[in-house]
Design an enzyme around this catalytic site. Structure first.
Site, PDB file in Angstrom:
ATOM      1  CG  ASP A  64      -1.787   1.197   1.371  1.00  0.00           C
ATOM      2  OD1 ASP A  64      -1.516   2.219   0.703  1.00  0.00           O
ATOM      3  OD2 ASP A  64      -2.758   1.127   2.132  1.00  0.00           O
ATOM      4  CB  VAL A  65       1.533   3.709  -2.637  1.00  0.00           C
ATOM      5  CG1 VAL A  65       0.410   4.715  -2.664  1.00  0.00           C
ATOM      6  CG2 VAL A  65       2.796   4.288  -3.198  1.00  0.00           C
ATOM      7  CE1 TYR A 158      -7.711  11.149  -9.038  1.00  0.00           C
ATOM      8  CE2 TYR A 158      -8.350  13.144 -10.207  1.00  0.00           C
ATOM      9  CZ  TYR A 158      -7.687  11.927 -10.184  1.00  0.00           C
ATOM     10  OH  TYR A 158      -6.991  11.500 -11.290  1.00  0.00           O
ATOM     11  CE  LYS A 162      -4.195  12.180  -9.168  1.00  0.00           C
ATOM     12  NZ  LYS A 162      -3.086  11.222  -9.278  1.00  0.00           N
TER      13      LYS A 162
END
Ligand SMILES: NC(=O)c1ccc[n+]([C@@H]2O[C@H](COP(=O)([O-])OP(=O)(O)OC[C@H]3O[C@@H](n4cnc5c(N)ncnc54)[C@H](O)[C@@H]3O)[C@@H](O)[C@H]2O)c1
Length: 258
Positions: A64-65, A158, A162
């Site tokens: 899991d990053v 999101y 980003k």
């Protein structure tokens, strides 16, 4: 042309979509490739087979990053099996889910920030620490999105992640320039990957979406991968701290019609 011969690349989200295309393109350009995958071991092995078919070495590692210990374990394994990572493509991400902030629970918010932003922090930090100690240069390419600037309702998690990734890119570019580590991001528009599964399944949905793209079509993962290879190459050495948009002109449409 083997412009990346002798380099060791780590691609997060490397088992699918843009990450898988980047892994294949980096290998075709001469790099050995480690794939950090999340859940689909068979897909990761498939990408490794594509890499090996080019004559390059490949390994797949599950993590899991957003988990610090797991990312540290991945970097240690790559060092042992392929050598020091000097190219990093951060492609792991989860998409927006159309939930307004007023209705979003904290776990939802945390999962997106963890995967789409904290993950890149953890992997980038590990790469820089390794290269700084070894006195070697390197390159980082973060897969951002046009939604870092062109925000959408139902995508606060999101869009915030980003936008954060873009500023992580810019800040690290300044910090890492003295180390000879270039840090850039790519901001794709609509790309046909499993993240856009509906567009692949439903031709009328896809056609409707493509009407808003000046170039008249969605992008392909290999088009994003070509750009990632360029940003990893010596030819792009002087490019750092830049967010490169690849969207067929989609972002230009945001103020039209009103
Ligand atoms: N497809 C598009 O239209 C598009 C547009 C702009 C930006 N992007 C970005 O491109 C990147 C790649 O997306 P894609 O389109 O290839 O989608 P995808 O769903 O095919 O790939 C996403 C990858 O992220 C991995 N992942 C998810 N959670 C993870 C976690 N916790 N730890 C490690 N890996 C995890 C998945 O396993 C998968 O490999 C993402 O960051 C996405 O936000 C995609």
């Amino acid at each position: 042309m083997d412009v990346l011969e002798g380099r060791v690349a780590l691609v997060t989200g490397g088992e699918s979509g843009i990450g898988a295309a980047c892994a294949a393109a980096l290998a075709a350009a001469g790099a050995d490739v480690a794939i950090l995958y999340h859940q689909d071991a068979a897909a990761a092995e498939g990408v490794c087979a594509t890499v090996r078919a080019t004559g390059r070495r490949a390994i797949a590692l599950q993590a899991d990053v957003g988990c610090e210990d797991q990312v540290a374990g991945v970097f240690a394994s790559v060092l042992e099996k392929l050598g020091l990572v000097d190219l990093l493509v951060n492609s792991a991400g989860v998409n927006m889910r159309g939930v307004a902030v007023a209705d979003m629970d904290l776990d939802h918010w945390r999962q997106t920030i963890s995967t789409d932003l904290t993950g890149a922090f953890l992997t980038s930090r590990a790469l820089v620490r390794g290269l700084r100690e070894a006195g070697k240069p390197g390159r980082i390419v973060n897969i951002s999105s046009i939604h870092a600037t062109a925000v959408r309702e139902g995508g606060a998690d999101y869009c915030a992640a980003k936008a954060g990734l873009d500023n992580l890119t810019r800040t690290m570019a300044i910090e890492c320039a003295p180390l000879g580590i270039g840090v850039n991001a790519i901001a794709p528009g609509m790309v046909l990957t499993p993240m856009n599964a509906k567009a692949e399944r439903d031709p009328s949905y896809r056609a409707e979406a493509e009407k808003h793209i000046p170039w008249g079509r969605a992008g392909r993962p290999d088009e994003v991968a070509d750009l990632a290879v360029y940003l990893c190459s010596k030819r792009a050495e002087y490019i750092t701290g830049t967010i490169v948009t690849i969207d067929g002109g989609l972002i230009l449409e945001q103020a039209l019609g009103a």
